[in-house]
Motif scaffolding. Structure first.
Motif, mmCIF file in Angstrom:
data_model
loop_
_atom_site.group_PDB
_atom_site.id
_atom_site.type_symbol
_atom_site.label_atom_id
_atom_site.label_comp_id
_atom_site.label_asym_id
_atom_site.label_seq_id
_atom_site.Cartn_x
_atom_site.Cartn_y
_atom_site.Cartn_z
ATOM 1 N N TYR A 91 0.817 -1.205 0.000
ATOM 2 C CA TYR A 91 0.000 0.000 0.000
ATOM 3 C C TYR A 91 0.860 1.268 0.000
ATOM 4 N N SER A 93 2.984 4.558 -1.606
ATOM 5 C CA SER A 93 2.451 5.669 -2.397
ATOM 6 C C SER A 93 2.789 5.610 -3.875
ATOM 7 N N SER A 97 -2.694 2.125 -7.473
ATOM 8 C CA SER A 97 -3.973 2.353 -6.808
ATOM 9 C C SER A 97 -3.802 2.192 -5.306
ATOM 10 N N SER A 98 -4.727 2.768 -4.561
ATOM 11 C CA SER A 98 -4.678 2.668 -3.101
ATOM 12 C C SER A 98 -5.426 1.435 -2.597
ATOM 13 N N LEU A 201 -4.412 5.646 5.129
ATOM 14 C CA LEU A 201 -3.267 4.968 4.523
ATOM 15 C C LEU A 201 -1.935 5.633 4.861
ATOM 16 N N GLN A 371 -4.683 7.669 -4.488
ATOM 17 C CA GLN A 371 -3.297 7.222 -4.640
ATOM 18 C C GLN A 371 -2.442 8.300 -5.300
ATOM 19 N N ARG A 374 -1.599 10.813 -2.701
ATOM 20 C CA ARG A 374 -0.577 10.291 -1.792
ATOM 21 C C ARG A 374 0.799 10.354 -2.432
#
Length: 874
Positions: A91, A93, A97-98, A201, A371, A374
């Motif tokens: 997960y 950055s 995708s997140s 996240l 994402q 992030r």
């Protein structure tokens, strides 16, 4: 999470133990410990006084034999530490995708736990001077389980995380919505399961390689290290025997088990296999040091943060977000579960949006935007942290020899990251109007394409009043750029003379795969369309615009329905042409082409019409470039012979030889049970086998062949620039240097092609190492074992060799198929010889060097005699 874990990619056994102990300490009293203050929610979700540990959970649900052999040896909170570690890997950055596929998460959890258990069971492999970080399954203590329980640990850990409300599963419809048919006609619509974290996240500790603030270690063979006096030197040397790059050298770390690396020190991206023996590089004893010198020269280059663009971004963050160049910063810290719940409610309350868009599409788009936010937030924070430091980027290679950088904040990254980096050294002080014009032209090319440098310069000067009016005006103008942040970065330095010689100038090869193919086939038309040979009009050529024009003309002759033709032309642009025909040279399939077309046209074309357009694209390709199609078939059929003979495909360049050995995967289904909702989820995982994948071997052969030649060309360009003392960075066929050296890069690039010599020798060598070498090793008869590979090989010579390689006890059906393949191979080879040699060669007994090299000498002369050179350009 502590700084050490945030700034290294690997989790060694010692680090895992330290993390486990800290988690255990926190369970005594959360408030007394500050080490995890940045991740309190994550820890509290995993660990608590009234909650059983993951180890106890697995004791309850795992088969006893698996628990006793694998889990029982762990500490109380080792599994929690592994969960945090895996979350940090999946997960982070820089992922697309997140959200993460459930199959990926299960596989990673399962493999990580088993690897850690095997490390504990193989204490003799933990030494810091170990020569390999692979866990050898042949050694005593290696844990094996039955196939039916292969993913049992990963499955149960996923259920543990769901029970703890750490994450939940979202079901998104598959893009193609295919029906999976089971036995007796029963089936189900295929869907994709994604694991969505229920917490912010940003609380997950990142597992990324970062730039170094000291020079990386030189790459060298492990036997050159004096302290490794007990190391048994194996021949040939392989890439995984090399050490260098990052200073730390953890062994047997969990990360390496996923990245397929047996290097003592660092990560090589050896793709598509869980076994290092399937993909590796064998180094030439007398040339590998030259390769190391290139890697070492690249990674010794210092860089700095471009503080002008960084300051500009910080001062204008709100405006950049408003025009869409940056995602809203708040998205970087959104709780995706809460956002999903809110979006789901709003969607079902809005009847209009339900008519035009599915909920699944909206949820995936939200995950992608989160994402992106992030990623952008991380890049800006990293640039701020490295500001005023000189930093270095360790260089690595994949099995084809292509040079990569690891982690984040380098020129392999996206536009934002690239804009924030400048060279640290300034070799030549001062500047002049010519240098200023190069900066302006380079900036213009970051906005859009031009056919002449003078046109780019003129455009830039005409737009100056708009560009320099204000920061807001510059941002508004840059929104239309192909690379907006790099455009802004060059604009900001245009009037700063002292910055000129540190500004990175990018020169990209014009469709390098087609350039290489034009050289291998001595195709003058393709060479001109890709700027390898200068075009008579003196302009930069665009091969994809030629393809667009020719393809439209082809379609007008094949499609009679005027309305359908109008629909097709309405969306048929350069971008679609590139997505269709650029990967074709690497073996793109009709199914992949059809997906690209559907993505572009949406509901304008039916699925059947999209597939028919893909078929027409392929037919056009065969019609327009039969020599390229023939060449690809030649490479493919050689790889087929290798696969059938149960051998790897081998590719060779002067520095090294690479191996390609794809293995088949089988699908394995497991059921994941959610106790809170009492749902059972079907998860499909791909399990590698020891059986060679003939289809993948053939479809990848041409791509790997071209990529290796591309890697060699890039290495030779870098080698020449390093001799000139030039600052240099390469992104495959993209060369980045400074103003004093940009003019020499195209000529160096072209000279590499000239020095490679006649292409027939390259193809003959490929045949020799894959087929003839096997013949000379395996067959002991009186047939000729050698032929001068500077010359075309006779048909009877090739036929005799290939027929001899088929085992005598092969079934009749296999013999007939083999015979057909031999006939096809000889035909493809003769067609190739006809393309690169004089037409008289095939039927002539006079194999004089003049006849053989007639076409090459003409092609070479065209490469040498150039009034301008756009083979690589801004």
């Amino acid at each position: 999470m502590d700084k050490k874990l945030n700034n290294t990619m690997d989790l060694s056994e010692k680090e895992l133990y330290e993390l486990q102990k800290r988690i255990e300490d926190i369970t005594i009293n959360f408030d007394e410990y500050s080490i995890f203050n940045e991740t309190p929610n994550l820890i509290k979700l995993l660990v608590g006084k009234d909650l059983i540990s993951a180890k106890s959970y697995l004791y309850k649900y795992l088969p006893k034999d698996i628990y006793n052999s694998t889990i029982d040896q762990f500490g109380q909170y080792t599994l929690e530490a592994i969960i945090i570690y895996v979350l940090g890997l999946l997960y982070n950055s820089i992922q697309e995708s997140s959200v993460v596929r459930v199959s990926t998460l299960v596989d990673r959890l399962d493999s990580t736990v088993r690897t850690q258990a095997n490390i504990i069971n193989n204490k003799n492999m933990v030494s810091s001077t170990a020569t390999s970080s692979r866990v050898d399954s042949s050694k005593e203590g290696y844990i094996k389980h039955k196939k039916s329980t292969k993913y049992e640990i990963g499955k149960r850990l996923l259920e543990f995380m769901i029970d703890r409300k750490l994450l939940h599963i979202e079901t998104f419809a598959a893009d193609d919505k295919k029906a999976v048919v089971k036995k007796k006609g029963k089936g189900y619509l295929e869907s994709n399961l994604f694991a969505v974290c229920n917490f912010d996240l940003s609380l997950i500790p990142l597992k990324l390689n970062l730039p170094m603030v000291c020079k990386p270690l030189n790459w060298e063979h492990i036997s050159e290290k004096q302290f490794l006096f007990d190391f048994e030197i194996r021949k040939p040397f392989v890439l995984s025997d090399m050490i260098g790059g990052y200073l730390s050298c953890p062994t047997l770390d969990i990360y390496n088990s996923f990245r397929l690396n047996s290097s003592l020190n660092n990560r090589f991206s050896l793709i598509s296999s869980r076994n290092l023996s399937n993909f590796n590089i064998e180094l030439e004893d007398d040339r590998y040091k030259e390769m190391c010198n290139i890697l070492n020269g690249l990674q010794k280059q210092g860089f700095k943060i471009n503080n002008k663009i960084l300051e500009f971004i910080k001062n204008n963050r709100a405006t950049l977000e408003k025009v869409g160049l940056l995602m809203p910063g708040i998205l970087a810290h959104v709780n995706l579960k809460d956002a999903y719940d809110l979006l789901r409610i709003k969607y079902y309350l809005n009847k209009d949006i339900k008519k035009v868009c599915s909920l699944s599409v909206l949820l995936k788009e939200l995950a992608n935007r989160v994402q992106t936010a992030r990623y952008q937030d991380l890049i800006i924070r990293l640039a701020s942290a490295y500001e005023d430091y000189v930093f270095y980027l360790p260089a690595f290679m994949d099995f084809r020899g292509r040079i990569y950088r690891s982690g984040i904040l380098h020129f392999h990254e996206r536009d934002l990251a690239r804009s924030l980096i400048v060279f640290a050294n300034n070799h030549q002080e001062g500047s002049n109007q010519s240098a200023k014009d190069i900066v302006a032209s380079s900036a213009a090319f970051k906005y859009k394409k031009f056919y002449l440098y003078d046109d780019a310069l003129q455009w830039y000067k005409e737009k100056q009043s708009l560009i320099y009016a204000s920061d807001e005006s510059l941002i508004s103008f840059a929104k239309g750029a192909s690379d907006p942040f790099q455009f802004i970065a060059k604009v900001l330095c245009y009037d700063r003379v002292q910055e000129y010689n540190r500004i990175p100038i990018t020169q990209d090869a014009a469709a390098s795969a087609y350039q290489i193919m034009s050289y291998l086939l001595l195709n003058e038309e393709m060479a001109r369309r890709t700027n390898l040979i200068p075009h008579p009009d003196g302009k930069i050529q665009d091969v994809y615009m030629y393809l667009l024009y020719d393809f439209k003309e082809f379609l007008h002759h094949r499609i009679n329905d005027k309305l359908q033709m109008e629909i097709i032309e309405s969306k048929l642009d350069r971008k679609l042409i590139k997505s269709l025909f650029m990967p074709l040279i690497y073996g793109k399939t009709l199914i992949s082409m059809e997906k690209d077309i559907r993505l572009k046209y949406g509901e304008l074309l039916s699925r059947k019409d999209s597939y028919n357009l893909a078929k027409l694209s392929n037919e056009f390709w065969i019609h327009k470039y039969p020599d390229i199609v023939n060449f690809m078939k030649l490479i493919t059929i050689i790889s087929w012979f290798c696969s059938v003979m149960d051998r790897a495909v081998v590719y060779s360049i002067p520095y090294f030889t690479t191996k390609q050995d794809y293995m088949s995967f089988v699908k394995e289904e497991i059921m994941v049970y959610e106790r809170t909702s009492k749902k059972r989820r079907r998860v499909t995982l791909s399990v590698p086998t020891m059986k060679r994948d003939k289809r993948k071997t053939q479809s990848s052969a041409c791509a790997n062949f071209i990529h290796q030649k591309d890697a060699y060309i890039a290495m030779k360009v870098v080698e020449s620039l390093l001799r000139e003392g030039a600052p240099i960075y390469t992104v495959h066929d993209n060369f980045i240097t400074t103003l004093p050296y940009v003019r020499i890069v195209p000529d160096i690039y072209t000279k590499v092609f000239i020095n490679m010599g006649p292409p027939l020798k390259i193809i003959n060598e490929f045949i020799r190492i894959n087929l003839i070498k096997s013949y000379t090793r395996d067959i002991n008869n009186s047939s000729p074992l050698y032929y001068n590979h500077n010359y075309p090989m006779p048909s009877d010579y090739l036929t005799e060799i290939l027929n001899s390689l088929l085992p005598d006890n092969s079934p009749t059906k296999d013999k007939m198929k083999w015979k057909k393949k031999v006939s096809d191979f000889v035909q493809y080879y003769n067609n190739y010889v006809d393309a690169v040699c004089s037409n008289q060669v095939i039927d002539s007994e006079d194999l004089s060097p003049f006849l053989i090299q007639e076409k090459w000498n003409k092609f070479k002369k065209l490469l040498e005699n150039r009034s301008h050179n756009y083979s690589v350009h801004y």
